[in-house]
Design an enzyme around this catalytic site. Structure first.
Site, PDB file in Angstrom:
ATOM      1  N   LYS A 131      41.282  21.507  39.162  1.00  0.00           N
ATOM      2  CA  LYS A 131      41.432  22.950  39.316  1.00  0.00           C
ATOM      3  C   LYS A 131      40.068  23.594  39.125  1.00  0.00           C
ATOM      4  CE  LYS A 131      43.949  26.931  37.576  1.00  0.00           C
ATOM      5  NZ  LYS A 131      42.778  27.797  37.518  1.00  0.00           N
ATOM      6  N   ARG A 152      42.387  37.549  47.190  1.00  0.00           N
ATOM      7  CA  ARG A 152      43.773  37.538  46.743  1.00  0.00           C
ATOM      8  C   ARG A 152      44.259  38.942  46.396  1.00  0.00           C
ATOM      9  NH1 ARG A 152      47.755  35.673  42.706  1.00  0.00           N
ATOM     10  NH2 ARG A 152      46.855  36.869  41.029  1.00  0.00           N
ATOM     11  N   GLU A 189      39.434  28.047  47.363  1.00  0.00           N
ATOM     12  CA  GLU A 189      38.654  28.669  46.299  1.00  0.00           C
ATOM     13  C   GLU A 189      37.180  28.772  46.686  1.00  0.00           C
ATOM     14  OE1 GLU A 189      40.765  29.440  43.945  1.00  0.00           O
ATOM     15  OE2 GLU A 189      39.670  29.732  42.071  1.00  0.00           O
ATOM     16  N   CYS A 441      52.493  52.919  15.893  1.00  0.00           N
ATOM     17  CA  CYS A 441      52.238  54.300  15.507  1.00  0.00           C
ATOM     18  C   CYS A 441      53.477  55.124  15.846  1.00  0.00           C
ATOM     19  CB  CYS A 441      51.041  54.809  16.293  1.00  0.00           C
ATOM     20  SG  CYS A 441      50.898  56.588  16.281  1.00  0.00           S
TER      21      CYS A 441
HETATM   22  S1  IVH Z   1      47.129  25.540  44.341  1.00  0.00           S
HETATM   23  C1  IVH Z   1      49.426  29.342  43.621  1.00  0.00           C
HETATM   24  N1  IVH Z   1      45.088  24.095  43.776  1.00  0.00           N
HETATM   25  O1  IVH Z   1      43.830  28.603  40.554  1.00  0.00           O
HETATM   26  C2  IVH Z   1      49.157  28.817  44.937  1.00  0.00           C
HETATM   27  N2  IVH Z   1      45.002  26.381  43.162  1.00  0.00           N
HETATM   28  O2  IVH Z   1      45.169  29.803  38.331  1.00  0.00           O
HETATM   29  C3  IVH Z   1      48.763  27.395  44.930  1.00  0.00           C
HETATM   30  N3  IVH Z   1      42.921  27.041  42.069  1.00  0.00           N
HETATM   31  O3  IVH Z   1      45.295  31.176  42.431  1.00  0.00           O
HETATM   32  C4  IVH Z   1      47.462  27.215  44.279  1.00  0.00           C
HETATM   33  N4  IVH Z   1      41.949  25.081  42.163  1.00  0.00           N
HETATM   34  O4  IVH Z   1      43.002  30.307  43.180  1.00  0.00           O
HETATM   35  C5  IVH Z   1      45.614  25.311  43.706  1.00  0.00           C
HETATM   36  N5  IVH Z   1      43.361  22.661  43.368  1.00  0.00           N
HETATM   37  C6  IVH Z   1      43.862  23.876  43.305  1.00  0.00           C
HETATM   38  C7  IVH Z   1      43.164  24.955  42.721  1.00  0.00           C
HETATM   39  C8  IVH Z   1      43.785  26.196  42.669  1.00  0.00           C
HETATM   40  C9  IVH Z   1      41.824  26.344  41.787  1.00  0.00           C
HETATM   41  C10 IVH Z   1      43.101  28.469  41.737  1.00  0.00           C
HETATM   42  C11 IVH Z   1      43.840  29.271  42.770  1.00  0.00           C
HETATM   43  C12 IVH Z   1      45.000  29.874  42.027  1.00  0.00           C
HETATM   44  C13 IVH Z   1      44.523  29.821  40.623  1.00  0.00           C
HETATM   45  C14 IVH Z   1      45.654  29.854  39.619  1.00  0.00           C
END
Ligand code: IVH
Length: 694
Positions: A131, A152, A189, A441
């Protein structure tokens, strides 16, 4: 002269006036471009600059024959005239749910089994990959050519960054091979390598500019440049990890799809591995964590995704994340520093939140000087005292937090912290309900902090998002009595003269602000509901409410009626999936307050709140309310619900006169009877499937 001309709307200019103004604009914009790009010393705000460009564009659109050879709009790589245009995503861009422990990964896989109705032992292929912490982008290809790039944004609406994304080498301008679908939107990304990031920061510092905190900020900052020439000079890269709208099939599995993305010229997140058990996933995680230093870029975890695409479809999404994927985050980075003091902030709902004021320290590449202490009990439990040396932690983009105290380093005489019993903003008593972590509060509307925080929320990015009216302006306008309630924002034009005399404000900037306010008199119902800042009503809940009630009028009427806990309106509210009695109680409390009702009343007069528009317009069940009862044969209950919702239906748990369809599974009981009594259409599972297209 030009200032006078600029009072005249572009539609009303004569050709002669237009020519004079275009000449002046060309001169002024060239001057500001030089200051900005050449000298890095702009004289005017970005918003004012944008307004000049917009004006230029509006006049040129009306008098194309008057476009000058030195027009700012003809300059190579000129900034888009109106900042970034909005792009509505044809399929929402989701985020990912997070797992932080092996147990949570186990839960994720168990959920997959349950939802798909598989035996707990049955293997499910899950693809694991790193990730990357950058910024997500959507690239639209038509006929194999890149036609648009978008950020996004809030997941539904992003910004058009086509010109910028074209400058990224990793992004194919045309897809390789001949087998790409006619239309495909690639998602992935945008990121920066560590070494490129360090070099960029050196250059920034040398040029007297502020360095970026981390590669992610550097990538995001580079992508949001109004001038693509600046972006082109930044070392950005792109990994593809998925897709949105697509006109033809792309494979049966993620693995196959990845191969195709690669064949079209994209780089993918590597290494990726197909796993068949929780243990295999965890092994991949450990290996990736251990070898992450060998990668050229930072990763903050791994992502697990169900490999079979038909299963992904069945699993669908929940809230704003796919049910078929989860991120498994690496443990956070930590550092030690001194806790100088504990400050207490008052939020818009009156909650007192303690904040640690720290001796600045670098944690995972970011300088941290404030961190959350969560609440009163946490301070007590960890026995955190001002003067202590504390361990501060940052995980991904989560707010830094104080994890623990280094007791050996405690200075002599450090006294235990006593949480204030009075609101630091207004002095009212701050009390704690038995079941709540936060002290609140009791000052309500007399508390300036609460009112101000509500206003900040009202104009925040996911709410009204008024350009030129950020937190700082709200604070300043509040201090001077210009804005005390949301309605005051829409009456600012009555105070034009006062605004113009403010320091830092002039004719043009006031005009821009008022124009931005005018633009926001039109707002979608779900954004409006979210903007109100009702406790526990975040974006997802606001959307549920908008979907259920459709219009502002209907919603207000229903919420006022819902005060009666015995009545039909209350029953309908708590029957909305995702809204329980606690959320309903907070909504009811909001409506019970006469002041809130008055604010709503006034806003309803000032604004045009658009009715909710169900997505997937062509769906036969869009906007319908359905109830499932009894056991279904072809799918699990949660799957049935998710599919109905994906097609735009509301799924309720009880039958009322407002129900459109009741779907009867095996051994349907009292709900079937109720449907019959109320004359609600009932469908067998087969009929239901036929209705929604199988
Ligand atoms: S899959 C949600 N794969 O992480 C749609 N996301 O924290 C499927 N990201 O919005 C996303 N590396 O921008 C996917 N190998 C990866 C990724 C990844 C980075 C980002 C992406 C997502 C965010 C969520």
């Amino acid at each position: 002269m030009t200032a006078g001309l600029r009072e005249i709307p572009a539609e009303e200019l004569t050709a002669e006036q237009a020519a004079a103004e275009l000449e002046a604009l060309a001169r002024e914009l060239a001057h500001h471009d030089k200051l900005y790009y050449g000298d890095a010393a702009p004289e005017i705000s970005d918003a004012t600059y944008d307004a000049l460009r917009r004006r230029n564009q509006a006049i040129e659109a009306r008098f194309p024959e008057l476009i000058r050879p030195d027009s700012p709009s003809l300059r190579v790589g000129a900034a888009p005239a109106a900042g970034f245009a909005k792009v509505v995503h044809s399929k929402p861009m989701l985020s990912l749910a997070n797992a932080f422990s092996a147990d949570e990964v186990g839960d994720f896989v168990a959920r997959l089994h349950r939802f798909l109705g598989l035996d707990p032992g049955a293997p499910i292929e899950v693809l694991a990959e790193p990730k990357i912490d950058g910024l997500s982008a959507a690239l639209r290809y038509e006929g194999g050519r890149l036609v648009r790039g978008a950020t996004r944004g809030d997941g539904q609406v992003g910004e058009d960054i086509t010109a910028n994304i074209r400058t990224v080498d990793d992004v194919p301008k045309a897809l390789a091979g001949a087998d790409a679908p006619e239309l495909i939107e690639i998602r992935g990304e945008v990121y920066m390598r560590r070494s490129d990031f360090l070099a960029l920061n050196q250059a920034q510092t040398a040029a007297g500019k502020a360095p970026f905190a981390n590669p992610r900020n550097a990538a995001a900052g580079s992508m949001r440049q109004l001038d693509p020439r600046v972006t082109a000079g930044r070392p950005l890269r792109f990994f593809a990890y998925g897709w949105g709208e697509v006109s033809g099939p792309i494979g049966a599995t993620l693995e196959e799809a990845r191969d195709r993305l690669e064949s079209w010229g994209f780089r993918l997140n590597q290494p990726a591995r197909l796993c068949r058990s929780v243990d295999e996933l965890l092994a991949f995680y450990e290996e990736t964590f251990g070898t992450r230093g060998e990668l050229a870029y930072d990763i903050d975890g791994v992502v697990y995704k169900v490999n079979r695409l038909d299963w992904q479809d069945r699993l669908g999404m929940v809230s704003r994340a796919p049910r078929w994927a989860t991120a498994h985050k690496f443990p956070a980075e930590q550092a030690q520093t001194t806790l100088k003091a504990i400050a207490v902030n008052v939020g818009r709902t009156g909650a007192l939140t303690p904040v640690a004021e720290l001796e600045p320290v670098t944690v995972g590449g970011v300088v941290v000087s404030r961190a959350t202490l969560h609440n009163e009990d946490e301070i007590k439990r960890k026995d955190i005292r001002p003067g202590d040396t504390v361990v501060v932690q940052r995980a991904g983009d989560v707010i830094p937090q104080v994890v623990s105290v280094v007791k050996e380093k405690r200075p002599k005489g450090a006294k235990p912290y006593r949480f204030p019993r009075r609101c630091p903003a207004c002095g009212s008593r701050a009390v704690r309900q038995e079941d709540e972590a936060a002290r609140r509060c009791t000052g309500g509307l007399v508390c300036p902090a609460q009112a101000m925080e509500r206003l900040k929320h009202f104009v925040s990015r996911d709410a009204f998002d008024i350009e030129g009216l950020g937190e700082k302006h709200i604070e300043a306008f509040w201090e001077d009595g210009l804005i005390k309630t949301p309605n005051d924002i829409f009456r600012l034009k009555e105070r034009t003269e006062e605004l113009k005399t403010r320091e830092g404000w002039g004719e043009q900037s006031v005009k821009n602000l008022l124009a931005a306010v005018e633009q926001h008199r039109d707002i979608a119902l779900e954004r409006f509901i979210y903007a109100l800042g009702i406790r526990q009503v975040g974006q997802a809940t606001a959307r549920l409410l908008a979907k259920q009630y459709g219009s502002l009028g209907a919603w207000r009427q229903a919420m006022e009626a819902a005060e009666d806990r015995e009545g039909e309106a209350y029953r309908e509210l708590v029957a909305i999936d995702g809204i329980g009695p606690l959320v309903a109680a907070d909504i009811a409390a909001f409506f019970a307050e006469p002041h809130n009702r008055a604010v709503l009343e006034e806003l309803a007069r000032e604004l045009r709140v658009a009715d909710f528009e169900a997505p997937a317009g062509a769906s036969p069940i869009a906007g319908k309310t359905v109830v499932f009862t009894g056991g279904l044969e072809t799918m699990t209950r949660s799957e049935a619900k998710a599919r109905a919702e994906a097609l735009g239906a509301k799924v309720a748990s009880s039958v009322s006169a407002k129900t459109d369809y009741v779907i009867l599974g095996a051994a349907a009981g009292s709900k079937a009877k109720k449907a019959e009594e109320l004359g609600v259409t009932t469908l067998s599972e087969e009929e239901w499937l036929a209705l929604i297209g199988g």
